[in-house]
Design a protein around this motif. Structure first.
Motif, short mmCIF file in Angstrom:
data_model
loop_
_atom_site.label_atom_id
_atom_site.label_comp_id
_atom_site.label_asym_id
_atom_site.label_seq_id
_atom_site.Cartn_x
_atom_site.Cartn_y
_atom_site.Cartn_z
N ASN A 1 34.72 21.81 93.08
CA ASN A 1 34.78 21.80 91.62
C ASN A 1 33.90 22.85 90.98
OD1 ASN A 1 36.56 19.68 91.61
ND2 ASN A 1 34.99 18.12 91.37
N GLU A 2 32.84 23.28 91.66
CA GLU A 2 31.86 24.15 91.03
C GLU A 2 32.03 25.62 91.38
OE1 GLU A 2 29.80 23.17 88.79
OE2 GLU A 2 30.42 21.09 88.96
N ASP B 1 33.64 29.32 92.30
CA ASP B 1 34.81 30.16 92.03
C ASP B 1 35.41 30.68 93.33
OD1 ASP B 1 34.78 30.17 89.07
OD2 ASP B 1 32.83 31.12 89.37
N GLU C 1 25.24 31.34 96.96
CA GLU C 1 24.55 30.09 97.30
C GLU C 1 24.96 29.67 98.71
OE1 GLU C 1 24.81 25.45 95.86
OE2 GLU C 1 24.90 27.03 94.34
N ARG D 1 35.72 22.35 85.02
CA ARG D 1 35.33 23.55 85.73
C ARG D 1 34.28 24.30 84.90
NH1 ARG D 1 37.47 20.84 88.86
NH2 ARG D 1 39.43 21.21 89.98
N PRO D 2 33.54 25.21 85.50
CA PRO D 2 32.54 25.96 84.74
C PRO D 2 33.12 26.69 83.53
CG PRO D 2 32.20 26.27 87.10
CD PRO D 2 33.48 25.52 86.95
N ARG D 3 34.39 27.09 83.60
CA ARG D 3 34.99 27.83 82.47
C ARG D 3 35.30 26.93 81.28
NH1 ARG D 3 40.14 26.44 82.26
NH2 ARG D 3 41.14 25.63 84.14
N HIS D 4 35.34 25.62 81.47
CA HIS D 4 35.67 24.72 80.36
C HIS D 4 34.53 24.67 79.34
CE1 HIS D 4 38.75 22.57 83.00
NE2 HIS D 4 39.41 22.92 81.91
N GLU D 5 34.89 24.70 78.07
CA GLU D 5 33.93 24.41 77.01
C GLU D 5 34.08 22.94 76.64
OE1 GLU D 5 33.24 25.54 72.33
OE2 GLU D 5 33.87 27.14 73.71
N ARG E 1 35.52 14.11 85.04
CA ARG E 1 34.50 14.97 85.65
C ARG E 1 35.06 15.74 86.84
NH1 ARG E 1 30.53 16.16 82.20
NH2 ARG E 1 29.68 14.29 81.20
N LYS F 1 30.55 32.22 90.56
CA LYS F 1 29.73 31.50 91.53
C LYS F 1 30.40 31.52 92.90
CE LYS F 1 27.39 27.10 92.41
NZ LYS F 1 27.08 25.75 91.88
#
Length: 542
Positions: free
Chosen positions: A37-38, A40, A22, A346-350, A342, A2
């Protein structure tokens, strides 16, 4: 990946429209905070000094997004900070679109490959680093025995990249065997090998070292792929083991005896350390000083961190707790605990969210994820080892193929005490009033013992709708040993927006003011109230 473009200019709008980025319009500082936080990679249109000043307050342990700066005239594109995204690759893409000159500030030619820290790297490192920085495609050759070994995400992306470049691609070879890199190749040696060793008392360090490296050489295995030495607790302190310079996993005799059909210490230790899916890949080699054998792990040994988050306010969270979450692959928690991190996700976290009430299932799932070779954190409020999940996890992990660490947190007791003043300045006891696992008769005997010993008493889980009378019963027991004027502190939702704080006395204590998220501290006979603060003197003053 992103990518967010921050700009109010025509250059920023053009990038947002012509590339799959974006576009965010707004002030640099506020937009940075929203994207941090969102994203990359963040692309900023403006001067570098303004970008650095906007990013500086956000920089910390987390590497943050990559940062790219484009000047207003679209003449220069600068990769300011590589971060967690590939800023260099994005800078090159932006420069191509704007027909601008690109400046890569990271040391591409020096072979910077931070994401390969889990591997030993040899061969054409500079070629690989340059290819990754430019977003070029690479080919990967992986030994079949290591097909489950996780590779750096940027390398996996490069293997599937579609480019217009012609000619041979850089080749990355993933192996734990001795190999001579071909021209242009890079070799990654994962830490997949375990040396099982049994050393005689007083064994020569030189002899053990020679025995190990001769075995590796004869079997064609790379010393660079050694992860650790596994041995019995009786051999772990021998100089011949310690002098190898590798991490030592010491296994109890009882655990080694549980490895069936492997009577020798070296074999049993190597097999146990390699995990359930690991295999012995050599026969045992022995001398008068000891025995050595090599096992291979099918995947990295997983890690489970039991993380205490403190009372709720991120400012009360320890740096070690934040680091553990940031480095994790999987985060397991209840919804309440997830809200406390929160800002770290990060987006990579499951993220695995489970409802409170089924703690054993939560622990087992976290262990199962760790046994897949992943870095897992299991979140708890307060401290993970105080009326929380660490004891259960340590018990269940006895035979797990994962390492378990407990990351301390600020407890409910110390959080409440800090808000009240210093009521824990001398001896105290923690008692849970929940009889879900402990019979009330046992709890009552402990409260009575605390009263007789004149200890400050800290009560966890003092009152719920299902147990409305526990605190009142505890109060009656303590009144047998304490005066009604004994100070009592009541703290609900410490360090949270709903925080409530009351200082009263044992005689006037109203149990109806107390709930599940309340901590109650009952003073000893020496506890006093000084300027509204509860204090239990430590007897330092004359």
């Amino acid at each position: 990946m992103k990518v967010v473009v921050i700009s109010t200019s025509a250059t920023g709008r053009a990038l947002g429209e012509s590339l799959p980025f974006e576009h965010v319009r707004g002030s640099l500082a506020s937009s940075f905070a929203l994207a941090w936080n969102e994203a990359d990679v963040v692309v900023c249109v403006g001067d570098v000094s303004s970008v650095v000043r906007a990013a500086a307050p956000l920089l910390g342990r987390d590497p943050g997004p990559g940062i790219v700066c484009v000047d207003e005239s679209a003449t220069w594109v600068v990769a300011v900070l590589e971060g967690r995204g590939s800023a260099s690759a994005v800078a090159i893409e932006v420069a191509d679109r704007l027909d601008a000159d690109v400046v890569l500030t990271e040391s591409v030619g020096g072979g910077r490959l931070d994401e390969f820290d889990a591997f030993s790297v040899e061969g054409e490192v500079e070629v690989l680093a340059a290819a990754l920085a430019e977003g070029a495609a690479v080919d990967i050759e992986v030994d079949p025995e290591l097909r489950e070994w996780p590779l750096p995400p940027r390398l996996v992306m490069a293997a599937t990249a579609v480019t217009s470049a012609t000619g041979p691609r850089p080749v990355v070879v993933v192996t734990d065997r001795i190999t001579s890199p071909r021209s242009g190749d890079t070799v990654l040696h994962p830490r997949s090998l375990v040396a099982g060793i049994a050393a005689s008392a007083g064994a020569s360090a030189r002899e053990i070292d020679d025995l190990l490296h001769e075995l590796l050489r004869d079997e064609g295995l790379s010393p660079e792929a050694l992860a650790e030495v596994a041995t019995s607790d009786l051999c772990a302190s021998e100089l011949g083991v310690l002098a190898l310079g590798l991490p030592v996993r010491s296994l109890s005799t009882e655990r080694l005896l549980g490895v069936k059909a492997l009577p020798r210490v070296a074999e049993a230790a190597a097999r146990r350390s390699a995990g359930r899916d690991g295999t012995l890949v050599t026969s045992v080699r022995s001398s008068s000083d000891g025995s050595v054998v090599i096992a291979r792990r099918a995947r990295p040994r997983g890690q489970l961190a039991l993380v205490g988050l403190g009372p709720g306010d991120p400012e009360q969270r320890t740096g070690a707790a934040a680091d553990a979450v940031l480095l994790a692959d999987v985060v397991v928690a209840s919804g309440t605990d997830l809200e406390q991190v929160r800002d770290l996700l990060r987006p990579r976290h499951e993220v695995v969210e489970r409802m409170p009430g089924d703690e054993p299932a939560r622990v087992r799932q976290a262990l199962a994820e760790a046994e897949r070779g992943r870095r897992v954190v299991l979140l708890c409020s307060g401290d993970a080892g105080v009326y929380a999940l660490a004891p259960m996890a340590c018990e269940l992990a006895a035979d797990a193929d994962a390492d378990v660490d407990v990351i301390p947190g600020v407890t409910a007791a110390t959080s409440a005490a800090a808000l009240l003043g210093a009521p824990l300045g001398h001896d105290f006891v923690l008692i849970s009033l929940s009889d879900a696992f402990t019979p009330w008769e046992v709890i009552a005997s402990r409260i009575r013992a605390a009263g007789e010993a004149d200890l400050v008493a800290v009560f966890y889980e003092p009152r719920t709708s299902g147990r409305p009378d526990q605190l009142a019963r505890a109060r009656r027991i303590l009144l047998e040993h304490r005066k009604p004027e004994t100070p009592v502190g009541i703290v609900t939702d410490a360090y949270r927006p709903e925080e409530e704080l009351t200082v009263t006395t044992l005689g006037d204590l109203d149990p109806t003011l107390v709930g599940m998220t309340t901590t109650v501290i009952v003073g000893s006979t020496t506890t006093v109230v000084v300027d509204g603060r509860m204090v239990t003197p430590a007897a330092y003053l004359p």
